[in-house]
Design a protein around this motif. Structure first.
Motif, PDB file in Angstrom:
ATOM      1  N   ASP A 235       0.824  -1.207   0.000  1.00 17.49           N
ATOM      2  CA  ASP A 235       0.000   0.000   0.000  1.00 17.49           C
ATOM      3  C   ASP A 235       0.862   1.263   0.000  1.00 17.49           C
ATOM      4  O   ASP A 235       2.040   1.230   0.354  1.00 17.49           O
TER       5      ASP A 235
ATOM      6  N   HIS B 225      -5.542   2.871  -4.554  1.00 14.62           N
ATOM      7  CA  HIS B 225      -5.612   3.078  -3.097  1.00 14.62           C
ATOM      8  C   HIS B 225      -6.146   4.474  -2.801  1.00 14.62           C
ATOM      9  O   HIS B 225      -5.762   5.088  -1.795  1.00 14.62           O
TER      10      HIS B 225
ATOM     11  N   HIS C 125      -5.502   9.071  -0.065  1.00 15.02           N
ATOM     12  CA  HIS C 125      -5.595   8.281   1.171  1.00 15.02           C
ATOM     13  C   HIS C 125      -6.626   8.851   2.140  1.00 15.02           C
ATOM     14  O   HIS C 125      -6.457   8.811   3.362  1.00 15.02           O
TER      15      HIS C 125
ATOM     16  N   ARG D 189      -8.318  -0.963  -3.049  1.00 14.57           N
ATOM     17  CA  ARG D 189      -8.158  -1.173  -1.608  1.00 14.57           C
ATOM     18  C   ARG D 189      -8.471   0.150  -0.923  1.00 14.57           C
ATOM     19  O   ARG D 189      -7.673   1.096  -0.976  1.00 14.57           O
TER      20      ARG D 189
ATOM     21  N   HIS E  35       3.606  -2.149   3.500  1.00 15.83           N
ATOM     22  CA  HIS E  35       3.696  -0.765   3.050  1.00 15.83           C
ATOM     23  C   HIS E  35       5.100  -0.511   2.498  1.00 15.83           C
ATOM     24  O   HIS E  35       6.039  -1.238   2.814  1.00 15.83           O
TER      25      HIS E  35
END
Length: 422
Positions: free
Chosen positions: A251, A301, A305, A339, A395
């Motif tokens: 991610d 993603h 964020h 995601r 990550h």
């Protein structure tokens, strides 16, 4: 003070019965997870009450250091809040008793020593009941089980019919539905034995921001990937894989670590799935291109964020469209995996993703590599937790890069088929 390296102290809960004021924390002693109860004073307890709000996405870590403020004539310590990629630290006023507790925590080397040493008068080991509470935060994100037994029976019947039909006619492609043995309400995952690996360029123009960035394609030949290395996600939400399989996902990229991560994967002949943030892709389009050239799978993603379950439906659509436009213009094909940041979603996000032919990919193994101080904690998590059927969440951090070769070697030694998601 002892030379023993102090582990991370994660705050688990706070409680009071008007006489005792307690902090429940989690740490690792001698490579074992231990739950401790810290008896603090009422004033320090009030400071925690002001600073800490427990939810499904926030974690709190206690600093084991304190400092004396000569101007305010008081002790101060620090608590760090982590919420996905957002990390904030706060200083708070604490008592001499709390400072003494921190000093005691710095000297503890093992749970056994703690249980027999009387000098730790403010610290005790919690009961087994307390340990069960740590699962509540992660379990709260799992889908509740609803008539799963009936669903499995129906789909198994369909699978048997399909397999029999295709074997009888000796088709080139055989699709087999496999179900993970899990108590979660997992969806069907289809393994495809043949897949067209040629990318079809999307008929969309690059956005202005991307067109200004020099995207350099690798002229070197790309290693072919076997179709069996791919998993085709059939359901709109996937949490795990069938027994014998596992997937590695990353991610928060692309970042300065993306190429190094990809090179490690290529060196080990392993493919992974990268969930890139739209804004980062604008800044590092060459790393998105590089990951795609090495046959890694690319997913969204979100744009920046942001917790998508907290915004309106129209904002969700804008976020998905903006991110997909940037990523698809770089990799030359549609983006079909999502995601959501923090794993947070609601029904309208599921519907908006569905409308864009996107499927959500969650996870069931999280070593929390974004918060560790020692990279060995990551590999220790991998060794102690289940491997088969896992979707690992990593990550793009220096600690992850440092330990990634060990992780890959360990999983390969246990006959786990590492696959990329599509």
């Amino acid at each position: 003070m002892s030379n023993y390296k102090t582990n991370i102290i994660e705050l688990h809960s706070i409680r009071s019965d008007s006489i005792l004021f307690l902090l429940n924390v989690k740490t690792i002693l001698n490579k074992k997870t231990v739950f401790l109860e810290l008896e603090i004073d009422s004033e320090t307890y009030d400071q925690f009450k002001k600073l800490v709000i427990f939810d499904n996405y926030s974690r709190y870590r206690l600093s084991l250091r304190s400092k004396w403020d000569p101007f305010r004539n008081e002790f101060l310590s620090t608590i760090t809040k982590s919420n996905g990629s957002i990390i904030e630290s706060y200083d708070f006023k604490c008592s001499e008793q709390y400072v003494e507790i921190l000093n005691q925590l710095n000297t503890i080397q093992s749970a056994k020593k703690l249980s027999i040493d009387q000098k730790y008068k403010f610290i005790t080991i919690c009961s087994e009941v307390d340990k069960k509470r740590t699962k509540q935060k992660r379990d709260s994100q799992k889908i509740p089980q609803k008539r799963i037994k009936h669903l499995i029976q129906m789909v198994i019947g369909v699978v048997v019919i399909l397999v029999t039909f295709f074997i009888a006619f000796n088709n080139i492609m055989i699709n087999v539905n496999i179900f993970p043995e899990t108590t979660e309400n997992e969806k069907v995952v289809k393994i495809s034995s043949e897949k067209n690996m040629n990318s079809v360029a999307a008929n969309t123009n690059k956005g202005d921001e991307v067109s200004k960035t020099d995207v350099v394609l690798n002229e070197e030949p790309i290693k072919k990937v076997n179709a069996e290395d791919y998993f085709i996600t059939e359901s709109e939400m996937t949490y795990s894989l069938p027994e014998g399989y596992a997937a590695i996902t990353f991610d928060d990229g692309p970042s300065k670590y993306t190429k190094e991560i990809v090179d490690i994967l290529v060196d080990q002949d392993i493919k992974a799935t990268f969930f890139f943030i739209g804004q980062n892709a604008v800044n590092y389009p060459q790393y998105v291109t590089y990951a795609k050239q090495q046959q890694m799978s690319i997913g969204s993603h979100s744009w920046e964020h942001k917790e998508l379950s907290e915004v309106s439906s129209s904002e969700q659509i804008t976020d998905l469209n903006k991110t997909n436009e940037v990523l698809s213009s770089i990799i030359g094909e549609p983006v079909t995996l999502l995601r959501p940041p923090y794993g947070a979603f609601n029904e309208q996000l599921k519907q908006n993703a569905r409308n864009q032919n996107m499927k959500m990919v969650m996870w069931n193994r999280d070593p929390e590599d974004w918060r560790v101080e020692d990279s060995e904690e990551i590999i220790e998590y991998i060794r102690e937790n289940g491997k088969s059927g896992s979707i690992y969440l990593f990550h793009e951090t220096s600690k992850t890069v440092e330990v990634l070769p060990k992780i890959l070697e360990y999983l390969k030694q246990h006959d786990i088929k590492l696959v990329v998601l599509q």
